[in-house]
Scaffold this motif. Sequence first.
Motif, mmCIF file in Angstrom:
data_model
loop_
_atom_site.group_PDB
_atom_site.id
_atom_site.type_symbol
_atom_site.label_atom_id
_atom_site.label_comp_id
_atom_site.label_asym_id
_atom_site.label_seq_id
_atom_site.Cartn_x
_atom_site.Cartn_y
_atom_site.Cartn_z
ATOM 1 N N TRP A 1 33.465 -8.568 -27.339
ATOM 2 C CA TRP A 1 33.831 -9.134 -28.672
ATOM 3 C C TRP A 1 33.423 -10.583 -28.835
ATOM 4 C CZ3 TRP A 1 37.012 -6.719 -31.407
ATOM 5 C CH2 TRP A 1 38.697 -6.301 -31.325
ATOM 6 N N HIS A 2 32.048 -10.783 -28.385
ATOM 7 C CA HIS A 2 31.357 -12.072 -28.891
ATOM 8 C C HIS A 2 29.916 -11.223 -29.275
ATOM 9 C CE1 HIS A 2 28.389 -15.783 -28.150
ATOM 10 N NE2 HIS A 2 27.355 -14.677 -28.006
ATOM 11 N N ALA A 3 29.286 -10.187 -28.568
ATOM 12 C CA ALA A 3 28.667 -9.315 -29.979
ATOM 13 C C ALA A 3 28.995 -8.963 -30.993
ATOM 14 C CB ALA A 3 28.406 -7.857 -29.384
ATOM 15 N N ALA A 4 30.729 -8.528 -31.316
ATOM 16 C CA ALA A 4 31.228 -7.953 -32.705
ATOM 17 C C ALA A 4 31.110 -9.750 -33.296
ATOM 18 C CB ALA A 4 32.318 -7.608 -32.225
ATOM 19 N N ALA A 5 31.372 -10.625 -32.992
ATOM 20 C CA ALA A 5 31.354 -11.893 -33.766
ATOM 21 C C ALA A 5 30.140 -12.360 -34.197
ATOM 22 C CB ALA A 5 31.915 -13.251 -32.773
#
Length: 257
Positions: free
Chosen positions: A227-231
């Motif tokens: 989710w960090h990469a998605a954000a």
Amino acid sequence: MAMLAPALTIARYTVLEALRSRLLWLFVLAACAGAGLAGFLQQLALTESGAVQAALLAAVLRLASVFLLAAFIVTSMAREAADKGLELLLALPMPRWAYLLGKLLGYAALAAVPAVLFGALMSAFAAPAASALWAASLLGELWIVAAFSLLCAASLQQALPALAATGGFYVLARTVGSLQLLAHGPQAGPSWPRQTMAGAVDVLALLLPRLDDFTRTEWLLYATGSWHAAAHIAAQTAIYVTLLASCALCDFYRRNI
């Protein structure tokens, strides 16, 4: 809502133009061709044939979606300018920003088609969560490419220069990370040319979106997405789409049409 009505109407007719141009069928054909090519090359792989097939298919689908979307945007706007359709639209009681916003919304809706279609296809080769992250990242990548294609088509007003500029932008944005590694790596030779080159590459990396962080194949193969990469991808997409759309709007208001 009434202020957005002209933009939504233009977005609707942009999508209808894509349907009449058989763009959706081209996306389906690209998916079939990519799956066939990946299946053929899988038979040539000696080990990890499934991973080879997924990696090749992901690369082919990503490049096909970017090329088809950029080509449609540039040729569509060039044809509209040549047919004097732009002058006819701007003669109506409609602000210029509504025209550009409508075009951008229409192209954003079209970008969702390959993202969903290709993401569903990749789910046959990878975990559903990894495929969903890959598809969402592809959508952000396509939105940035669509905004830059719109800027080039509106500014250059010629199909070939706009396509060349879009291609150069995409290649640089995808390889700028590797260029930074090469510029800062241990090399022989005088220090000042190397430092100058490294500084120029660093400036370029600050200006360009890091598309090498988008749509990564290892997310599909090893489920390394987060989710960090998605954000991070969502933030880059919002920043660069807004910036590119603002540049297109400034150029659009500057010109006499």
